[in-house]
Write a protein that holds these residues in place. Structure first.
Motif, PDB file in Angstrom:
ATOM      1  N   HIS A  24    -121.560 -72.196  15.405  1.00 51.35           N
ATOM      2  CA  HIS A  24    -121.175 -73.210  16.380  1.00 51.35           C
ATOM      3  C   HIS A  24    -119.670 -73.424  16.302  1.00 51.35           C
ATOM      4  O   HIS A  24    -119.081 -73.370  15.215  1.00 51.35           O
ATOM      5  CB  HIS A  24    -121.923 -74.520  16.128  1.00 51.35           C
ATOM      6  N   PRO A  25    -119.029 -73.653  17.448  1.00 50.98           N
ATOM      7  CA  PRO A  25    -117.562 -73.756  17.461  1.00 50.98           C
ATOM      8  C   PRO A  25    -117.059 -75.086  16.921  1.00 50.98           C
ATOM      9  O   PRO A  25    -117.681 -76.137  17.125  1.00 50.98           O
ATOM     10  CB  PRO A  25    -117.221 -73.605  18.948  1.00 50.98           C
ATOM     11  N   GLU A  69    -120.917 -72.093  24.596  1.00 55.09           N
ATOM     12  CA  GLU A  69    -120.766 -73.380  23.914  1.00 55.09           C
ATOM     13  C   GLU A  69    -119.284 -73.641  23.698  1.00 55.09           C
ATOM     14  O   GLU A  69    -118.544 -72.728  23.320  1.00 55.09           O
ATOM     15  CB  GLU A  69    -121.514 -73.371  22.574  1.00 55.09           C
ATOM     16  N   LEU A  70    -118.863 -74.879  23.931  1.00 55.89           N
ATOM     17  CA  LEU A  70    -117.457 -75.258  23.812  1.00 55.89           C
ATOM     18  C   LEU A  70    -117.251 -76.176  22.622  1.00 55.89           C
ATOM     19  O   LEU A  70    -118.035 -77.097  22.385  1.00 55.89           O
ATOM     20  CB  LEU A  70    -116.986 -75.987  25.076  1.00 55.89           C
ATOM     21  N   ALA A  92    -117.935 -60.864  14.548  1.00 53.87           N
ATOM     22  CA  ALA A  92    -117.965 -60.552  15.979  1.00 53.87           C
ATOM     23  C   ALA A  92    -119.068 -59.581  16.359  1.00 53.87           C
ATOM     24  O   ALA A  92    -119.511 -59.561  17.509  1.00 53.87           O
ATOM     25  CB  ALA A  92    -116.612 -59.983  16.414  1.00 53.87           C
ATOM     26  N   GLN A  93    -119.508 -58.754  15.408  1.00 53.43           N
ATOM     27  CA  GLN A  93    -120.533 -57.756  15.722  1.00 53.43           C
ATOM     28  C   GLN A  93    -121.907 -58.406  15.552  1.00 53.43           C
ATOM     29  O   GLN A  93    -122.614 -58.202  14.571  1.00 53.43           O
ATOM     30  CB  GLN A  93    -120.353 -56.537  14.827  1.00 53.43           C
ATOM     31  N   ALA A  94    -122.266 -59.201  16.556  1.00 55.93           N
ATOM     32  CA  ALA A  94    -123.454 -60.035  16.493  1.00 55.93           C
ATOM     33  C   ALA A  94    -123.844 -60.438  17.911  1.00 55.93           C
ATOM     34  O   ALA A  94    -123.124 -60.166  18.872  1.00 55.93           O
ATOM     35  CB  ALA A  94    -123.193 -61.272  15.647  1.00 55.93           C
ATOM     36  N   GLU A  95    -124.993 -61.097  18.027  1.00 56.91           N
ATOM     37  CA  GLU A  95    -125.427 -61.574  19.341  1.00 56.91           C
ATOM     38  C   GLU A  95    -124.607 -62.767  19.808  1.00 56.91           C
ATOM     39  O   GLU A  95    -124.396 -62.960  21.010  1.00 56.91           O
ATOM     40  CB  GLU A  95    -126.907 -61.942  19.292  1.00 56.91           C
ATOM     41  N   LEU A  96    -124.126 -63.583  18.865  1.00 65.35           N
ATOM     42  CA  LEU A  96    -123.280 -64.738  19.155  1.00 65.35           C
ATOM     43  C   LEU A  96    -122.113 -64.731  18.190  1.00 65.35           C
ATOM     44  O   LEU A  96    -122.259 -64.335  17.026  1.00 65.35           O
ATOM     45  CB  LEU A  96    -124.051 -66.054  18.974  1.00 65.35           C
ATOM     46  N   THR A  97    -120.955 -65.174  18.651  1.00 67.96           N
ATOM     47  CA  THR A  97    -119.831 -65.327  17.735  1.00 67.96           C
ATOM     48  C   THR A  97    -118.920 -66.432  18.237  1.00 67.96           C
ATOM     49  O   THR A  97    -118.915 -66.763  19.434  1.00 67.96           O
ATOM     50  CB  THR A  97    -119.046 -64.019  17.554  1.00 67.96           C
ATOM     51  N   VAL A  98    -118.139 -67.001  17.323  1.00 64.03           N
ATOM     52  CA  VAL A  98    -117.172 -68.043  17.655  1.00 64.03           C
ATOM     53  C   VAL A  98    -115.787 -67.424  17.719  1.00 64.03           C
ATOM     54  O   VAL A  98    -115.374 -66.698  16.807  1.00 64.03           O
ATOM     55  CB  VAL A  98    -117.208 -69.169  16.600  1.00 64.03           C
ATOM     56  N   LEU A  99    -115.066 -67.707  18.795  1.00 64.10           N
ATOM     57  CA  LEU A  99    -113.698 -67.222  18.968  1.00 64.10           C
ATOM     58  C   LEU A  99    -112.725 -68.378  18.774  1.00 64.10           C
ATOM     59  O   LEU A  99    -112.929 -69.463  19.314  1.00 64.10           O
ATOM     60  CB  LEU A  99    -113.500 -66.632  20.365  1.00 64.10           C
TER      61      LEU A  99
END
Length: 300
Positions: A24-25, A69-70, A92-99
């Motif tokens: 989660h971000p 998601e923000l 990052a090599q996943a179904e979801l990631t936080v940037l």
């Protein structure tokens, strides 16, 4: 969610697709549903135990996808936007990631093309900054046909520099398309460079790590005019600066790429894509050097 992970150091066979908690971000961050994630040489160095020593490790530093998601305070992008950028936690090599650093994807790019950009562009921009590349400089890029080398050529040209790039004869048309004057690497490289620049070059950037630092030093007039991103031992031996991220980043480059791409002044080819489940094969292909262009994983 599914994520690439390894729990022991070794060959590509140690990579697994594991179930890990959804991220989660935090403030200023965003989460994306990952559509593409870049594969870099640092990935197999980590897997081999040549970098970080903690276990287990998830993989990947760059991705492209759709915002889902923000984090607190984020106003520049919205849920559903196509974005690309750098992962906050190396997952990052996943179904979801936080940037933590991100930009909207230029309209002309696919997710795979966008995911190929961040690491190569940041590495190139950082090294050019450290060299002081500016308008009017003549720059030699050793290893110009790879992802980082190609990014360095185009970013240097965009700054107004003259670029001479080394590569195999088969890459010379490609190097010309990027704006470089190509020369073949190997024995006699210095003579071929001096045929184009009789007085040598102002600056030299070593991307290939091919053992030519003494030649680059001679061509550029001293070790202070040379930087390598690939030859750590040679840098120590010859007094050349080794460019690394912990000495400062060039994350700002993401904000510049969109305009350059849409103007036709920047491109990085995708060499091959793989499903997330075939990450081990992506490592094998990457380590073999058989494919020119960026390797990209497609989670969905």
């Amino acid at each position: 969610m599914k994520s690439v992970r390894f729990s022991t150091f070794g060959g590509p066979e140690v990579l697994e697709i594991a179930d890990v908690p959804d991220p989660h971000p935090g403030p200023g961050e965003i989460r994306i549903s990952v559509r593409a994630a870049g594969v870099n040489a640092s990935d197999w160095k980590k897997r081999q135990g040549l970098m970080d020593q903690e276990l287990p490790q998830t993989m990947g530093h760059e991705a492209a996808g759709v915002v889902d998601e923000l984090g607190e305070g984020v106003t520049e992008v919205a849920i559903g936007d196509r974005v690309y950028g750098f992962a906050a936690s190396g997952g990052a090599q996943a179904e979801l990631t936080v940037l933590f650093c991100y930009e909207k994807i230029p309209h002309s790019l696919s997710f795979a093309e966008a995911a190929a950009l961040p690491a190569a562009a940041e590495t190139a921009a950082r090294a050019l900054d450290q060299l002081g590349v500016d308008s009017g400089a003549t720059v030699l890029v050793n290893g110009a046909s790879g992802s980082v080398g190609g990014a360095a050529v185009q970013l240097a040209v965009a700054r107004g520099a003259r670029v001479i790039g080394t590569g195999s004869p088969a890459t010379h048309d490609f190097l010309r398309s990027l704006g470089a004057e190509p020369v073949a690497y190997g024995p006699g490289m210095s003579d071929r460079v001096r045929a184009l620049a009789p007085d040598g070059v102002d600056l030299a950037l070593d991307i290939a790590g091919s053992g030519v630092l003494p030649e680059l030093i001679q061509l550029a007039g001293g070790p202070e005019h040379v930087i390598t991103v690939a030859d750590f031992a040679g840098a120590q031996q010859y007094g050349v600066r080794f460019s690394r991220g912990d000495g400062g980043h060039a994350l700002y480059v993401l904000s510049q790429l969109g305009e350059l791409i849409e103007a036709g002044k920047f491109t990085l080819p995708v060499g091959q894509t793989f499903p997330l489940t075939e990450v081990a094969e992506a490592h094998r292909v990457g380590e073999s050097g058989r494919v020119r262009g960026k390797l990209v994983l497609l989670p969905g």
